[in-house]
Enzyme design. Structure first.
Site, PDB file in Angstrom:
ATOM      1  N   ASP A  23       0.428  -0.793   0.081  1.00  0.00           N
ATOM      2  CA  ASP A  23      -0.250  -0.332   0.131  1.00  0.00           C
ATOM      3  C   ASP A  23       1.307   1.010   0.285  1.00  0.00           C
ATOM      4  O   ASP A  23       1.436   0.979   0.560  1.00  0.00           O
ATOM      5  CB  ASP A  23      -1.374   0.295   1.284  1.00  0.00           C
ATOM      6  CG  ASP A  23      -2.215   0.711   1.600  1.00  0.00           C
ATOM      7  OD1 ASP A  23      -2.070   2.200   0.594  1.00  0.00           O
ATOM      8  OD2 ASP A  23      -3.361   0.637   1.151  1.00  0.00           O
ATOM      9  N   CYS A  63      -7.879   4.301  -1.730  1.00  0.00           N
ATOM     10  CA  CYS A  63      -7.680   3.032  -1.333  1.00  0.00           C
ATOM     11  C   CYS A  63      -9.058   2.561  -2.221  1.00  0.00           C
ATOM     12  O   CYS A  63      -8.639   1.280  -2.840  1.00  0.00           O
ATOM     13  CB  CYS A  63      -7.604   2.759  -0.360  1.00  0.00           C
ATOM     14  SG  CYS A  63      -6.348   1.033  -0.018  1.00  0.00           S
ATOM     15  N   ASP A 333      -2.070   0.222  -4.925  1.00  0.00           N
ATOM     16  CA  ASP A 333      -3.406   0.578  -5.422  1.00  0.00           C
ATOM     17  C   ASP A 333      -2.496   1.852  -5.644  1.00  0.00           C
ATOM     18  O   ASP A 333      -3.235   2.171  -6.294  1.00  0.00           O
ATOM     19  CB  ASP A 333      -3.814   0.313  -3.755  1.00  0.00           C
ATOM     20  CG  ASP A 333      -3.060   0.812  -2.452  1.00  0.00           C
ATOM     21  OD1 ASP A 333      -1.920   1.285  -2.361  1.00  0.00           O
ATOM     22  OD2 ASP A 333      -4.243   1.397  -1.877  1.00  0.00           O
ATOM     23  N   HIS A 334      -1.907   2.510  -5.274  1.00  0.00           N
ATOM     24  CA  HIS A 334      -1.944   4.269  -5.677  1.00  0.00           C
ATOM     25  C   HIS A 334       0.011   4.399  -4.914  1.00  0.00           C
ATOM     26  O   HIS A 334       0.729   3.888  -4.075  1.00  0.00           O
ATOM     27  CB  HIS A 334      -2.484   5.422  -4.717  1.00  0.00           C
ATOM     28  CG  HIS A 334      -2.737   4.758  -4.187  1.00  0.00           C
ATOM     29  ND1 HIS A 334      -2.383   4.948  -2.604  1.00  0.00           N
ATOM     30  CD2 HIS A 334      -4.085   4.263  -2.760  1.00  0.00           C
ATOM     31  CE1 HIS A 334      -2.589   4.650  -1.522  1.00  0.00           C
ATOM     32  NE2 HIS A 334      -3.445   4.522  -2.001  1.00  0.00           N
TER      33      HIS A 334
END
Length: 540
Positions: A23, A63, A333-334
């Site tokens: 994450d 998220c 995710d980013h």
């Protein structure tokens, strides 16, 4: 008509799948791409033994929306889960449900942050009180939520003193202020490294995998770190010397940045004091250099901890003879701005918030012969689901916006491929209306989409001024050229391409289906170039 789809016939699982998300992991935060402070030997080895994608982009943030794209293969404009807490419509196919069609029992370790579809739940159902739901189709091996869940319970059993509150497990020892309030060092957590959230989750995965060496499995492992709170146990806490950390990219002053675009003014206002980073209400953009470097050093320390535990999982596969039976996909995710442009977090449109790493280790013979390949073509989060489905022998649903990446892992170039990356960001707040009020917009006007090719980056807003950057001449994105007369032609062409992209990727689940005297006829092929993948089949 006879049905020719592979997924209807596939009932016996083939191979194994380890799908890992880390994450808030920036694309540059990896020693394999030259970052001086990233300590990622396990990830580097996987990249050298597989394929490393150098221009991979998330589809949206934060998220919940980003994982919706990862797990459905859909752009945000199609899945429409636009904020944490926005429901994901249950009509969409997803990775877990598709894997079940191939005979897998997909297991989740961590979280998917899927907001439940209220049309499938009764009023008052607790599932409608949180954005931290589980994507339908996954069986939960160990769910980690914001309050720590079973990890927090394990700390209590081990005798660690925990206070009340969702972030209690991350409080520093003795309430120490650490760098957030001028302390000399990073804060120390109450737990030791062997009891951290990352270690705990990895232990649960290994417990699951150990008795299953001789059977197919599908595991999605979602690590929280290096997502804040930025607090790390030793040896990760002091692994990176703050003096060695490169300072954030800030081509404009804080005041100039806020004036550069209305959205940037809102983001500075919104994220100016994100206590989740330090556990204290401090002005993150205003941190003195020493404290700022320490915050960043802790980020890289947490990433090194995740790398260590990824190494544990890979070692288990090696030691049990499963490595060459398992497709391994590792991404994020980013990204994380980490102080760039005076911002922390993953919102806006700057590259560090959306550009993320991607490693794919394909155990097939052709990919083994091509190992160590680096891919520079633009790839996107929507490509992950098609890649995994391709590996387990399923057709990719017609509505998916992405394409399989397996050809790249074999050192092959697909006949046609995208020439740009695309992402979206929705900055509405339906409940509070704070951005809407500050910017004078309706909720549905709080949207942007980005088109980024090798030379230019164009950001189109529904109701705010556009942004155009020349990424070759201005890689720091300091000068907005959207109103420059010399660049009007470029801006117009980028706007046209953005419109073409949106039209091309409109939802097509039933669009290429026609009812005939013989029943439903389906022709589902690629969206661009090439020939159709299917001359026709039965029901979609």
């Amino acid at each position: 008509m006879a049905n020719t789809r592979r997924d209807h016939a596939a009932t016996t699982p083939r191979g194994k799948v380890l799908f890992i998300t880390i994450d808030q992991w920036r694309a540059d935060a990896m020693s394999a791409v030259g970052h001086p402070c990233a300590r990622t030997p396990a990830l580097d080895r996987l990249a050298a033994d597989g394929a490393l994608f150098l221009n991979h982009f998330a589809q949206c943030s934060p998220c919940g929306p980003s994982r919706a794209s990862l797990l459905t293969g859909l752009y945000q404009m199609n899945h429409r889960s636009v904020r944490n807490g926005t429901p994901l419509d249950s009509r969409h196919r997803n990775l877990a449900l598709e894997a079940r069609r191939a005979g897998y029992d997909p297991m989740l370790f961590g979280y998917t942050d899927t907001s439940a579809d209220p049309t499938r739940h009764a009023t008052g159902d607790p599932a409608l009180t949180t954005f931290e739901g589980v994507l339908p189709g996954f069986r939960v091996g160990c769910q980690i939520q914001e309050d720590g869940g079973p990890w927090r319970d394990s700390l209590v059993r081990l005798g660690y003193p925990l206070e009340d509150g969702p972030l209690a497990a991350y409080q520093p020892v003795d309430g120490g202020a650490g760098y957030a309030l001028g302390g000399e060092d990073a804060p120390r957590p109450i737990y030791d490294a062997e009891h951290s959230d990352t270690a705990f989750l990895t232990d649960r995965v290994l417990e699951y995998l150990t008795p299953r060496r001789n059977e197919p499995w599908f595991a999605h492992v979602s690590f929280l770190r290096p997502h804040p709170p930025l607090i790390a146990p030793e040896p990760w806490r002091s692994l990176v010397d703050p003096a060695d950390v490169p300072l954030p990219s800030r081509p404009l002053s804080r005041e100039e940045e806020a004036k550069a675009h209305p959205l940037l003014a809102w983001l500075q206002h919104k994220h100016g004091r994100p206590g989740v980073y330090t556990g204290h209400d401090v002005d993150m953009a205003g941190l003195p250099e020493r404290e700022l470097r320490q915050v960043m050093a802790t980020y890289y320390g947490l990433l090194a901890e995740v790398d260590h535990h990824v190494g544990r999982l890979v070692s288990h596969l090696e030691n049990t003879g499963q490595l060459d039976e398992t497709l391994i996909v590792i991404t994020s995710d980013h990204g994380e701005l980490l102080g760039d442009r005076w911002l922390f977090g993953k919102e806006g449109y700057f590259d560090p918030a959306f550009r993320v790493p991607l490693i794919v280790r394909n155990p097939q013979r052709e990919a083994r012969e091509a190992k160590g390949v680096t891919v520079k073509r633009f790839t996107e989060a929507v490509d992950i689901m098609p890649t995994l489905l391709d590996w387990i022998g399923l057709d990719v649903p017609a509505e998916c916006d992405g394409r399989s990446l397996l050809d790249f892992t074999r050192g092959q170039q697909p006949g046609t491929w995208r020439e740009a990356a695309h992402w979206e960001f929705d900055f509405r707040d339906v409940a509070s209306q704070r951005p809407e009020t500050m910017l004078g917009l309706t909720s549905d006007q709080c949207t942007l989409m980005t088109l980024r090719n090798d030379r230019y980056k164009y950001v189109h807003f529904t109701a705010l001024p556009p942004v155009l950057h020349d990424m070759q001449e201005d890689p720091l994105e300091a000068r907005n050229l959207a109103d420059d007369r010399a660049y009007r032609g470029i801006a117009l062409e980028m706007a046209r391409e953005a419109l073409n992209w949106r039209m091309l990727h409109a939802d097509r689940r039933l669009t290429n289906t026609v009812l005939t005297a013989d029943g439903a006829f389906v022709r589902n092929g690629p969206r661009i170039g090439g020939r159709s993948d299917s001359a026709g089949s039965g029901a979609p």
